[in-house]
Enzyme design. Structure first.
Site, PDB file in Angstrom:
ATOM      1  N   LYS A 102       0.858  -1.190   0.000  1.00 52.68           N
ATOM      2  CA  LYS A 102       0.000   0.000   0.000  1.00 52.68           C
ATOM      3  C   LYS A 102       0.892   1.237   0.000  1.00 52.68           C
ATOM      4  O   LYS A 102       1.766   1.400   0.866  1.00 52.68           O
ATOM      5  CB  LYS A 102      -0.883  -0.040   1.241  1.00 52.68           C
ATOM      6  CG  LYS A 102      -2.187   0.697   1.114  1.00 52.68           C
ATOM      7  CD  LYS A 102      -3.070   0.341   2.295  1.00 52.68           C
ATOM      8  CE  LYS A 102      -4.344   1.149   2.315  1.00 52.68           C
ATOM      9  NZ  LYS A 102      -5.081   0.942   3.564  1.00 52.68           N
TER      10      LYS A 102
HETATM   11  O1  G3P Z   1      -9.375   2.064   4.367  1.00 59.61           O
HETATM   12  C1  G3P Z   1      -9.078   3.332   4.870  1.00 59.61           C
HETATM   13  C2  G3P Z   1      -9.656   3.462   6.211  1.00 59.61           C
HETATM   14  O2  G3P Z   1      -8.995   2.682   7.150  1.00 59.61           O
HETATM   15  C3  G3P Z   1      -9.822   4.845   6.686  1.00 59.61           C
HETATM   16  O3  G3P Z   1     -11.014   4.829   7.339  1.00 59.61           O
HETATM   17  O4  G3P Z   1     -12.704   5.646   8.877  1.00 59.61           O
HETATM   18  O5  G3P Z   1     -10.288   6.284   9.210  1.00 59.61           O
HETATM   19  O6  G3P Z   1     -11.602   7.240   7.326  1.00 59.61           O
HETATM   20  P1  G3P Z   1     -11.427   6.078   8.242  1.00 59.61           P
END
Ligand code: G3P
Length: 230
Positions: A101
């Site tokens: 990633k």
């Molecule tokens: O896949 C990306 C994710 O982990 C981010 O999620 O909820 O932190 O925006 P969030």
């Protein structure tokens, strides 16, 4: 909405479910459901599980790969091309299912191109615009990760972006898969599927949320009650 489904080869899409966590019991629970196709992690999710130090990080990815027979995204922590390549090579050596990633920055694009030329699959992360998604695809990323929840947080429409990227990739013939990330609820999953995402990566709660419907519970209770009269 920007869904021009006339340009889609809809037969080629069967949305995969990834779980977005580094929590091994959540991963196991989703795997036990029988619908899990892969895992995504990021430094915040690894830190949340208390995984510290290079050896422990590599071991944790190894443990994830033992639970799930599918792609597992492991994120580089460097921001210059040479270090990202060195780190990515080490991550990719853990297991054939590891996808490196890489953040959507200038050196990240160069690193994605290098990985693509050298047979290492990548997931381009922190994508917030169609332009970034085009760059990731041009560089040869296997996956592009638009963060739809965070776009919604900024009062823009994350799902609209999924639809726009799906349209562009379809028109242009890019083979990069759209991985809807930053999923916050079951509706995000449904709408990502509708907009043409190839993969949805979701926390366990959002996946389990898909199960819920009060009429299912009411209907089952009635069936079970009537079954006693049979
Ligand atoms: O896949 C990306 C994710 O982990 C981010 O999620 O909820 O932190 O925006 P969030």
């Amino acid at each position: 909405m920007f869904f021009d489904l006339s340009t889609f080869d809809t037969k080629s899409i069967s949305m995969k479910f990834f779980i977005d966590t580094a929590n091994l019991s959540h991963i196991q629970e989703a795997a036990d459901l029988g619908i899990l196709d892969g895992v995504t992690t990021n430094p915040s999710l690894m830190a949340k599980e208390g995984v510290k130090g290079k050896d422990n990080i590599l071991k944790h990815y190894e443990a994830i790969c033992q639970i799930v027979d599918g792609d597992v995204s492991a994120e580089v922590l460097s921001t210059d091309m040479d270090s990202m390549i060195a780190e990515g090579k080490e991550l990719a050596a853990i297991h054939t299912n590891i996808v490196v990633k890489v953040p959507m920055i200038k050196d990240g694009v160069k690193a994605i191109k290098w990985f693509s030329d050298n047979g290492i699959r990548t997931n381009c992360t922190l994508v917030f615009s169609a332009g970034q998604a085009i760059l990731a695809a041009k560089a040869g990323a296997a996956y592009v990760s638009p963060f739809i929840g965070r776009i919604d947080d900024s009062s823009w429409d994350g799902i609209e972006l999924i639809g726009q990227i799906a349209h562009i990739y379809s028109v242009q013939g890019f083979s990069t898969e759209i991985l809807a990330a930053s999923i916050r609820n079951p509706l995000h999953i449904v709408r990502s599927a509708e907009a043409g995402a190839h993969v949805c990566t979701c926390p366990l709660d959002s996946i389990l949320g898909l199960l819920k419907h009060p009429l299912t519970d009411i209907g089952l209770a009635k069936f079970l009650e009537d079954a006693k009269k049979m």
